[in-house]
Design an enzyme around this catalytic site. Structure first.
Site, PDB file in Angstrom:
ATOM      1  CG  ASN A  10      -1.922   1.099   1.232  1.00  0.00           C
ATOM      2  OD1 ASN A  10      -1.629   2.212   0.822  1.00  0.00           O
ATOM      3  ND2 ASN A  10      -3.127   0.812   1.702  1.00  0.00           N
ATOM      4  NE  ARG A  21       8.849  21.781   1.512  1.00  0.00           N
ATOM      5  CZ  ARG A  21      10.095  21.632   1.964  1.00  0.00           C
ATOM      6  NH1 ARG A  21      10.400  20.581   2.719  1.00  0.00           N
ATOM      7  NH2 ARG A  21      11.017  22.525   1.677  1.00  0.00           N
ATOM      8  CG  HIS A  46      -7.976   3.210   1.139  1.00  0.00           C
ATOM      9  ND1 HIS A  46      -8.249   2.372   2.189  1.00  0.00           N
ATOM     10  CD2 HIS A  46      -9.097   3.951   0.967  1.00  0.00           C
ATOM     11  CE1 HIS A  46      -9.475   2.594   2.630  1.00  0.00           C
ATOM     12  NE2 HIS A  46     -10.006   3.560   1.900  1.00  0.00           N
ATOM     13  CG  HIS A  53      -3.941   9.098   1.656  1.00  0.00           C
ATOM     14  ND1 HIS A  53      -4.836   8.437   0.836  1.00  0.00           N
ATOM     15  CD2 HIS A  53      -4.391   8.931   2.932  1.00  0.00           C
ATOM     16  CE1 HIS A  53      -5.776   7.895   1.583  1.00  0.00           C
ATOM     17  NE2 HIS A  53      -5.553   8.162   2.849  1.00  0.00           N
ATOM     18  CD  GLU A  73      -7.013  -1.425   1.105  1.00  0.00           C
ATOM     19  OE1 GLU A  73      -6.466  -2.484   1.448  1.00  0.00           O
ATOM     20  OE2 GLU A  73      -6.983  -0.391   1.791  1.00  0.00           O
ATOM     21  CB  THR A 104      -6.366   4.436   9.310  1.00  0.00           C
ATOM     22  OG1 THR A 104      -5.932   3.294   8.552  1.00  0.00           O
ATOM     23  CG2 THR A 104      -6.498   4.055  10.772  1.00  0.00           C
ATOM     24  CG  HIS A 194      -5.295  -1.970   9.959  1.00  0.00           C
ATOM     25  ND1 HIS A 194      -5.669  -0.922   9.144  1.00  0.00           N
ATOM     26  CD2 HIS A 194      -5.070  -1.427  11.179  1.00  0.00           C
ATOM     27  CE1 HIS A 194      -5.694   0.202   9.848  1.00  0.00           C
ATOM     28  NE2 HIS A 194      -5.321  -0.086  11.088  1.00  0.00           N
ATOM     29  CG  ASP A 195      -1.932  -1.661  12.964  1.00  0.00           C
ATOM     30  OD1 ASP A 195      -1.536  -0.770  12.189  1.00  0.00           O
ATOM     31  OD2 ASP A 195      -2.673  -1.437  13.929  1.00  0.00           O
ATOM     32  CG  HIS A 218       1.911   3.200   9.146  1.00  0.00           C
ATOM     33  ND1 HIS A 218       1.918   4.571   8.992  1.00  0.00           N
ATOM     34  CD2 HIS A 218       2.456   2.951  10.364  1.00  0.00           C
ATOM     35  CE1 HIS A 218       2.441   5.124  10.083  1.00  0.00           C
ATOM     36  NE2 HIS A 218       2.772   4.167  10.921  1.00  0.00           N
TER      37      HIS A 218
END
Length: 241
Positions: A10, A21, A46, A53, A73, A104, A194-195, A218
């Site tokens: 991802n 920025r 996503h 993002h 997603e 999230t 996820h995580d 992430h």
């Protein structure tokens, strides 16, 4: 023949950094191309309605350039999202029940309450030749409900596993193994995300060896800051070997 779990990266966090920025540094399209070049099996994006993002144009640009599997997603309650998916025709669309402005993803679908809606939306995407996966918590009833929607796969939401892993990894993974076994019985493909990270991924994938795909963003991007992007991709791939 042994089963190999695929790694989809991802790349949302690359876009978050770019957008903070302005300009085009880091280059999100290059991040997608390099994920493929460094050995990832797929790229996940996503896009959200506020484009905080990944932007919708990013999705179009990436679709034209990568040859590896592409997974989009998002929340299918947004017509803009539906149109984007049907326009770009990814290999897979993962339907996530996000609220507007949600930081999230933090829960799976209630596949019983939303069964009619999910059945309708899944039909739209499958008619276009797109494989469909839906976000589901490791709850037996939700997996059974998912099977009735016509989805090809479910994606197990693994935040609960990651949170409890350090204290008791066997207990943490148990509901996921049970949900995964039920999905297998019902003929559903299986993704997870996820995580998941370098610390907990190996145990998870070995506990559910028929897992089709994990989607990781992430943690991998955070690791890439210290280890380098190519090295991080390879290290994650090794956890799935």
């Amino acid at each position: 023949m042994s089963h190999s779990t695929k790694l989809s990266i991802n790349i949302n966090k690359f876009a978050t950094l770019r957008n903070s920025r302005g300009g085009n540094n880091p280059d999100v399209l290059k991040a997608a191309i390099d994920a493929e070049r460094f050995g990832a099996d797929g790229v996940t994006v996503h896009p959200r309605p506020d484009e905080r993002h990944i932007r919708y144009q990013d999705v179009r640009d990436i679709r034209k350039k990568i040859t590896t599997e592409f997974n989009i997603e998002g929340n299918c309650s947004e017509q803009k999202f539906i149109d984007l998916v049907l326009e770009t025709r990814p290999h897979q669309v993962t339907l996530v029940p996000d609220a507007l402005g949600q930081l999230t993803s933090d829960h799976g679908w209630n596949t019983i309450e939303h069964q009619a809606y999910l059945t309708e939306m899944i039909g739209v995407f499958k008619k276009a030749g797109i494989r469909v996966s839906i976000f589901v918590d490791p709850v037996m009833e939700m997996v059974e409900g998912a099977a009735k929607t016509g989805t090809d796969r479910i994606e197990l939401y693994t935040e609960g596993y990651a949170r409890k892993f350090e204290n008791n990894k066997e207990k943490a993974v148990a509901p996921y193994v049970a949900a995964a076994q039920k999905a297998k019985e019902l003929g559903l493909g299986l993704n997870a995300g996820h995580d998941l990270d370098l610390y907990n991924l190996d145990f998870f994938s070995k506990s559910i060896p028929w897992l089709d795909e994990v989607s990781i963003g992430h943690a991998l991007v955070c690791d890439a800051l210290y280890l380098g992007y190519e090295n991080a991709v390879q290290l994650y791939k090794r956890q799935l070997a």
